[in-house]
Design a protein around this motif. Structure first.
Motif, PDB file in Angstrom:
ATOM      1  N   THR A 221       0.829  -1.208   0.000  1.00 57.59           N
ATOM      2  CA  THR A 221       0.000   0.000   0.000  1.00 57.59           C
ATOM      3  C   THR A 221       0.858   1.251   0.000  1.00 57.59           C
ATOM      4  OG1 THR A 221      -1.738  -1.168   1.200  1.00 57.59           O
ATOM      5  CG2 THR A 221      -1.832   1.227   1.212  1.00 57.59           C
ATOM      6  N   VAL A 225       0.587   3.880  -3.090  1.00 57.66           N
ATOM      7  CA  VAL A 225       0.158   5.259  -2.847  1.00 57.66           C
ATOM      8  C   VAL A 225       1.278   6.245  -3.160  1.00 57.66           C
ATOM      9  CG1 VAL A 225      -0.556   6.887  -1.048  1.00 57.66           C
ATOM     10  CG2 VAL A 225      -1.621   4.630  -1.183  1.00 57.66           C
ATOM     11  N   LEU A 229       0.531   8.557  -6.386  1.00 57.14           N
ATOM     12  CA  LEU A 229       0.341   9.995  -6.192  1.00 57.14           C
ATOM     13  C   LEU A 229       1.416  10.789  -6.919  1.00 57.14           C
ATOM     14  CD1 LEU A 229      -0.675  10.277  -2.421  1.00 57.14           C
ATOM     15  CD2 LEU A 229      -2.128  10.621  -4.428  1.00 57.14           C
ATOM     16  N   THR A 350      -1.347   0.968 -10.983  1.00 61.89           N
ATOM     17  CA  THR A 350      -1.863   2.231 -10.449  1.00 61.89           C
ATOM     18  C   THR A 350      -1.285   3.418 -11.197  1.00 61.89           C
ATOM     19  OG1 THR A 350      -2.078   1.224  -8.253  1.00 61.89           O
ATOM     20  CG2 THR A 350      -2.056   3.628  -8.358  1.00 61.89           C
ATOM     21  N   LEU A 377      -5.537  10.083   1.650  1.00 62.23           N
ATOM     22  CA  LEU A 377      -4.803   8.875   1.292  1.00 62.23           C
ATOM     23  C   LEU A 377      -3.487   8.789   2.054  1.00 62.23           C
ATOM     24  CD1 LEU A 377      -5.257   8.594  -2.587  1.00 62.23           C
ATOM     25  CD2 LEU A 377      -6.050   6.974  -0.863  1.00 62.23           C
ATOM     26  N   VAL A 381      -2.321   5.874   4.966  1.00 59.70           N
ATOM     27  CA  VAL A 381      -1.116   5.045   4.930  1.00 59.70           C
ATOM     28  C   VAL A 381      -0.248   5.308   6.159  1.00 59.70           C
ATOM     29  CG1 VAL A 381       0.905   4.380   3.590  1.00 59.70           C
ATOM     30  CG2 VAL A 381      -1.198   4.991   2.419  1.00 59.70           C
TER      31      VAL A 381
END
Length: 400
Positions: A221, A225, A229, A350, A377, A381
């Motif tokens: 994760t 992320v 991002l 992603t 987000l 995390v």
């Protein structure tokens, strides 16, 4: 238990050099793919399709690349990747020469397999060192090649984009092929320590059991992320800058500083993890990523855009290298290939989605909304990392 494989500094040198050459291909494709798409495509909305197909090719290639590595070893897979890197540059250049949009897209998509192999060099760095305490530094050392690539790629575009006056930009893709060709002898010379008996025939859990463990969930994760991002905002920021009245040159300079910031901290990232631990450094990276969004929300001046991009780059370095190091704690030696492949598939899948969706979301939601939207987000995390740190402390026996 098998002893750790001996360290191979020579292999790290070769991986660093190969990363410097292979990592230069994405800046070429990303900076020119849309421009060439505008020239070749009859549909203006399809102009960025070559870049999106490159990202999609990267995501889809992580699994077959891992299969080749598992069956034949890393070196044959990396050599195959570089060969396809040469072919992809030649095909893309021919697409430009023949004014064939489909052929050009095929070339950029094929470059995805080479990119999947280049992204795997960081895992090969782990294989090159036997001591788990050295793995974070080995990852950082190889990733530092991205700093060289961030200079080589844009400079190659500048030097070669008009090298063939009748076919603008074709020279840059011939240059991309030449870089992959230069990487071939380095990869042919690569010798990694032989796998331990445990990594070949040791106990292995089903993949479904591994992905349910907290170690994998947190590491994957954090990687998804942090990279997602970064890719999303790096793609959206130049469009937002031009929309706010800044020049394309100012936007390009901001991206260049961002890319340099992505890799320059690799000089110290491994040392920071050795001193503070993997979880704190990963959390620091995510905090910096969140801070970049806060800066972007503070105004629309040039320094706001540039400052956000630089912080975003540094944050990506700490969080993504940290997530890669955390991932090594989630699998046993015999499980590494399938876990690494799944992790990269999720990460770069992603990234591909971010590439497809960034422009549309910027247009529909606006610049402030996407920067504000990333903060929850990041916070989620960070909470996962804090929970993992608590679990580790609870599992550590207390000294009497």
């Amino acid at each position: 238990m098998s002893a750790p494989a001996p360290a191979s500094p020579h292999a790290l040198h070769l991986l660093f050099a190969a990363q410097s050459l292979g990592g230069a291909s994405p800046p070429i494709i990303i900076s020119l793919g849309g421009l060439v798409g505008q020239q070749l495509s009859a549909d203006p909305t399809a102009a960025t399709l070559p870049v999106s197909l490159y990202q999609l090719g990267l995501a889809l290639s992580t699994l077959p690349a891992a299969w080749v590595m598992q069956r034949h070893g890393r070196r044959p897979a990396y050599v195959l990747g570089a060969v396809l890197g040469v072919l992809s540059g030649l095909i893309a250049a021919q697409g430009i020469a023949q004014q064939d949009f489909v052929l050009f897209c095929l070339g950029t998509a094929l470059a995805g397999f080479y990119a999947a192999c280049v992204q795997s060099y960081r895992f090969a760095a782990i294989d090159a060192v036997g001591d788990p305490g050295l793995q974070a530094r080995a990852i950082s050392r190889v990733m530092l090649g991205g700093l060289i690539a961030a200079v080589i790629g844009p400079q190659l575009v500048i030097w070669t984009r008009d090298a063939l006056p009748m076919t603008p930009f074709a020279g840059s893709f011939y240059g991309q092929a030449a870089l992959a060709l230069l990487a071939l002898p380095l990869l042919l010379a690569l010798r990694l320590p032989p796998p331990t008996q445990a990594s070949v025939s040791g106990p292995a859990r089903p993949l479904g059991a591994i992905v349910r463990t907290p170690q994998f969930i947190v590491a994957c994760t954090a990687g998804v992320v942090s990279y997602g991002l970064m890719a999303f905002l790096m793609t959206a920021t130049p469009m937002a800058m031009v929309g706010c009245g800044f020049s394309v040159g100012e936007a390009a300079l901001g991206v260049q500083w961002h890319v340099l910031a992505m890799f320059a901290p690799s000089f110290v990232t491994g040392r920071l993890m050795a001193r503070w631990g993997k979880l704190p450094v990963t959390a620091l990276g995510l905090l910096l990523t969140g801070a970049s969004g806060v800066i972007a929300l503070m105004g629309l001046e040039l320094l706001h855009f540039w400052g956000a991009l630089i912080l975003l780059g540094v944050g990506w370095n700490f969080s993504f290298i940290g997530a890669t190091a955390l991932l090594t704690e989630s699998y046993r030696p015999a499980e590494r290939a399938k876990v690494q492949a799944l992790n990269d598939f999720l990460v770069f899948g992603t990234v591909a989605l971010a590439s497809f969706g960034s422009g549309r979301l910027l247009h529909t939601a606006g610049w402030d909304a996407i920067n504000a939207g990333m903060l929850p987000l990041v916070a989620a995390v960070l909470l996962m990392l804090a929970a993992q740190a608590w679990r580790q402390r609870a599992a550590t026996p207390t000294a009497v």
